[in-house]
Design a protein around this motif. Structure first.
Motif, PDB file in Angstrom:
ATOM      1  N   VAL A  50      -7.866   2.978   3.842  1.00  0.00           N
ATOM      2  CA  VAL A  50      -7.436   2.346   2.545  1.00  0.00           C
ATOM      3  C   VAL A  50      -7.111   0.929   2.786  1.00  0.00           C
ATOM      4  CG1 VAL A  50      -6.554   2.050   0.365  1.00  0.00           C
ATOM      5  CG2 VAL A  50      -7.799   4.181   1.288  1.00  0.00           C
ATOM      6  N   LYS A  51      -6.087   0.835   3.494  1.00  0.00           N
ATOM      7  CA  LYS A  51      -5.151  -0.193   3.908  1.00  0.00           C
ATOM      8  C   LYS A  51      -6.018  -1.458   4.621  1.00  0.00           C
ATOM      9  CE  LYS A  51      -0.662  -1.654   5.959  1.00  0.00           C
ATOM     10  NZ  LYS A  51       0.551  -0.954   6.752  1.00  0.00           N
ATOM     11  N   LYS A  52      -6.517  -0.940   5.372  1.00  0.00           N
ATOM     12  CA  LYS A  52      -7.793  -2.028   6.297  1.00  0.00           C
ATOM     13  C   LYS A  52      -8.543  -2.519   5.184  1.00  0.00           C
ATOM     14  CE  LYS A  52     -10.932  -2.284  10.051  1.00  0.00           C
ATOM     15  NZ  LYS A  52     -11.576  -1.328  11.288  1.00  0.00           N
ATOM     16  N   LYS A  64      -5.579  -7.340  -4.652  1.00  0.00           N
ATOM     17  CA  LYS A  64      -5.112  -7.062  -3.268  1.00  0.00           C
ATOM     18  C   LYS A  64      -3.472  -6.706  -3.416  1.00  0.00           C
ATOM     19  CE  LYS A  64      -6.142  -9.789   0.283  1.00  0.00           C
ATOM     20  NZ  LYS A  64      -6.209 -10.613   1.311  1.00  0.00           N
ATOM     21  N   ARG A  65      -2.654  -7.502  -4.221  1.00  0.00           N
ATOM     22  CA  ARG A  65      -1.298  -7.249  -4.277  1.00  0.00           C
ATOM     23  C   ARG A  65      -1.051  -5.843  -4.947  1.00  0.00           C
ATOM     24  NH1 ARG A  65      -0.025 -11.880  -5.437  1.00  0.00           N
ATOM     25  NH2 ARG A  65      -0.683 -11.827  -7.851  1.00  0.00           N
ATOM     26  N   LEU A  91      -0.066   0.079  -4.194  1.00  0.00           N
ATOM     27  CA  LEU A  91      -0.444   1.338  -4.196  1.00  0.00           C
ATOM     28  C   LEU A  91      -0.468   2.138  -3.041  1.00  0.00           C
ATOM     29  CD1 LEU A  91      -1.631   3.377  -6.321  1.00  0.00           C
ATOM     30  CD2 LEU A  91      -3.985   2.541  -5.528  1.00  0.00           C
ATOM     31  N   VAL A  92      -0.885   1.595  -2.049  1.00  0.00           N
ATOM     32  CA  VAL A  92      -0.957   2.051  -0.753  1.00  0.00           C
ATOM     33  C   VAL A  92       0.574   2.396  -0.124  1.00  0.00           C
ATOM     34  CG1 VAL A  92      -1.554   1.541   1.809  1.00  0.00           C
ATOM     35  CG2 VAL A  92      -3.078   1.095  -0.007  1.00  0.00           C
ATOM     36  N   ASP A  93       1.514   1.530  -0.297  1.00  0.00           N
ATOM     37  CA  ASP A  93       2.832   1.695   0.269  1.00  0.00           C
ATOM     38  C   ASP A  93       3.584   2.976  -0.700  1.00  0.00           C
ATOM     39  OD1 ASP A  93       2.509  -0.389   1.823  1.00  0.00           O
ATOM     40  OD2 ASP A  93       3.604  -1.908   0.441  1.00  0.00           O
ATOM     41  N   ILE A  94       3.137   3.042  -1.910  1.00  0.00           N
ATOM     42  CA  ILE A  94       3.783   4.269  -2.593  1.00  0.00           C
ATOM     43  C   ILE A  94       3.228   5.390  -2.063  1.00  0.00           C
ATOM     44  CG2 ILE A  94       3.614   5.362  -5.091  1.00  0.00           C
ATOM     45  CD1 ILE A  94       4.108   2.409  -6.344  1.00  0.00           C
ATOM     46  N   GLU A  95       1.574   5.195  -1.892  1.00  0.00           N
ATOM     47  CA  GLU A  95       1.047   6.690  -1.616  1.00  0.00           C
ATOM     48  C   GLU A  95       1.629   7.060  -0.122  1.00  0.00           C
ATOM     49  OE1 GLU A  95      -2.246   9.460  -2.321  1.00  0.00           O
ATOM     50  OE2 GLU A  95      -0.173   8.750  -3.010  1.00  0.00           O
ATOM     51  N   LYS A 105       1.037   5.485 -12.164  1.00  0.00           N
ATOM     52  CA  LYS A 105       1.216   4.418 -13.109  1.00  0.00           C
ATOM     53  C   LYS A 105       0.499   3.185 -12.171  1.00  0.00           C
ATOM     54  CE  LYS A 105       5.616   5.686 -15.086  1.00  0.00           C
ATOM     55  NZ  LYS A 105       7.098   5.426 -15.181  1.00  0.00           N
ATOM     56  N   GLU A 106       0.834   2.962 -10.894  1.00  0.00           N
ATOM     57  CA  GLU A 106       0.325   1.981 -10.206  1.00  0.00           C
ATOM     58  C   GLU A 106      -1.341   2.154 -10.087  1.00  0.00           C
ATOM     59  OE1 GLU A 106       1.948  -0.689  -9.361  1.00  0.00           O
ATOM     60  OE2 GLU A 106       3.684   0.397  -9.735  1.00  0.00           O
ATOM     61  N   MET A 107      -1.851   3.197 -10.179  1.00  0.00           N
ATOM     62  CA  MET A 107      -3.516   3.500 -10.160  1.00  0.00           C
ATOM     63  C   MET A 107      -3.734   2.995 -11.422  1.00  0.00           C
ATOM     64  SD  MET A 107      -5.857   4.357  -8.210  1.00  0.00           S
ATOM     65  CE  MET A 107      -7.318   3.726  -8.953  1.00  0.00           C
ATOM     66  N   LYS A 108      -3.113   3.220 -12.415  1.00  0.00           N
ATOM     67  CA  LYS A 108      -3.583   2.692 -13.667  1.00  0.00           C
ATOM     68  C   LYS A 108      -3.684   1.180 -13.779  1.00  0.00           C
ATOM     69  CE  LYS A 108      -2.444   6.866 -16.508  1.00  0.00           C
ATOM     70  NZ  LYS A 108      -1.401   7.404 -17.486  1.00  0.00           N
ATOM     71  N   ARG A 109      -2.674   0.567 -13.373  1.00  0.00           N
ATOM     72  CA  ARG A 109      -2.461  -0.913 -13.088  1.00  0.00           C
ATOM     73  C   ARG A 109      -3.668  -1.458 -12.214  1.00  0.00           C
ATOM     74  NH1 ARG A 109       4.064  -1.208 -12.175  1.00  0.00           N
ATOM     75  NH2 ARG A 109       4.545  -0.644 -14.312  1.00  0.00           N
ATOM     76  N   LEU A 110      -4.008  -0.796 -11.225  1.00  0.00           N
ATOM     77  CA  LEU A 110      -4.968  -1.410 -10.482  1.00  0.00           C
ATOM     78  C   LEU A 110      -6.462  -1.307 -11.128  1.00  0.00           C
ATOM     79  CD1 LEU A 110      -6.145  -2.493  -7.611  1.00  0.00           C
ATOM     80  CD2 LEU A 110      -6.230   0.000  -7.058  1.00  0.00           C
TER      81      LEU A 110
END
Length: 209
Positions: A107-109, A120-121, A126-130, A198-203
């Motif tokens: 995902v990060k790539k 992207k931001r 999201l990736v960092d939290i996961e 929460k971050e997934m909903k924002r994305l």
């Protein structure tokens, strides 16, 4: 202990990703992670059922006391079998989470290839939290394995007619202390999961607006 309780809502958020273009690869990878975690959630459900069975046996043993050694011995043997089953079950859960953990690198790539800076931001966040969430899970897993080991020792003591009340009490205290650590780790995982939701909903909102 409930974990992965967010999966249904998460999968619904990803359900329409086929309509996307550049973001499709990112959300497809997130869907793979969700599938692995769905597997983990199924293993956890079975694990909870085994825990409930074992708790009932433990309550029975405590009600009998060592004066009814034959009954306690038999129940402790049954409890040991449940400990072994739980160990196998938590390993299945752990395997599923490790698969999801590896997928987060993919995902990060893919995130790095996004052109929309807002998306992207948010995806990076999201990736960092996961990634942090999976570190928390690894900590929880180690605490759970240690608790299983302590419980095994406890049930072996209960099968020994010569076990003293002091020995038994000391081991029960060890189990209880480890359980407190496990509860704390589980709470941290749930908190990380809420942040991820929460971050997934924002994305999702940014992509679909």
């Amino acid at each position: 202990m409930q974990r992965f309780i967010w999966l249904t809502a998460f999968l619904l958020l990803l359900g329409g990703c086929d309509k996307l273009t550049a973001e499709q690869d990112v959300l497809s990878a997130l869907k793979k992670i969700a599938a692995y975690e769905q597997n983990a959630a199924e293993q956890q459900k079975k694990l909870n059922e085994l825990e409930q069975k074992q708790n009932k046996l433990y309550d029975q043993m405590m009600s009998y006391g060592m004066k009814q050694f034959a009954k306690v011995e038999q129940l402790s043997k049954e409890s040991l079998e449940l400990v072994e089953e739980r160990d196998k079950q938590v390993e299945k859960e752990h395997k599923a989470i490790q698969s999801a953990k590896r997928e987060i690198n993919a995902v990060k790539k893919k995130v790095s290839q996004l052109h929309d800076e807002n998306i992207k931001r948010q995806a990076v966040r999201l990736v960092d939290i996961e990634k942090k969430r999976y570190e928390t899970y690894d900590d929880l897993y180690l605490h759970y394995k240690e608790m299983l080991s302590l419980e095994k020792d406890l049930y072996l003591l209960l099968q020994n007619r010569h076990t003293t009340p002091k020995q038994l009490q000391r081991q029960i205290e060890r189990v209880n202390e480890q359980y407190k650590k496990l509860i704390a780790a589980n709470q941290r995982l749930n908190e990380d999961t809420e942040k991820y939701n929460k971050e997934m909903k924002r994305l999702s909102h940014i992509i679909w607006k």
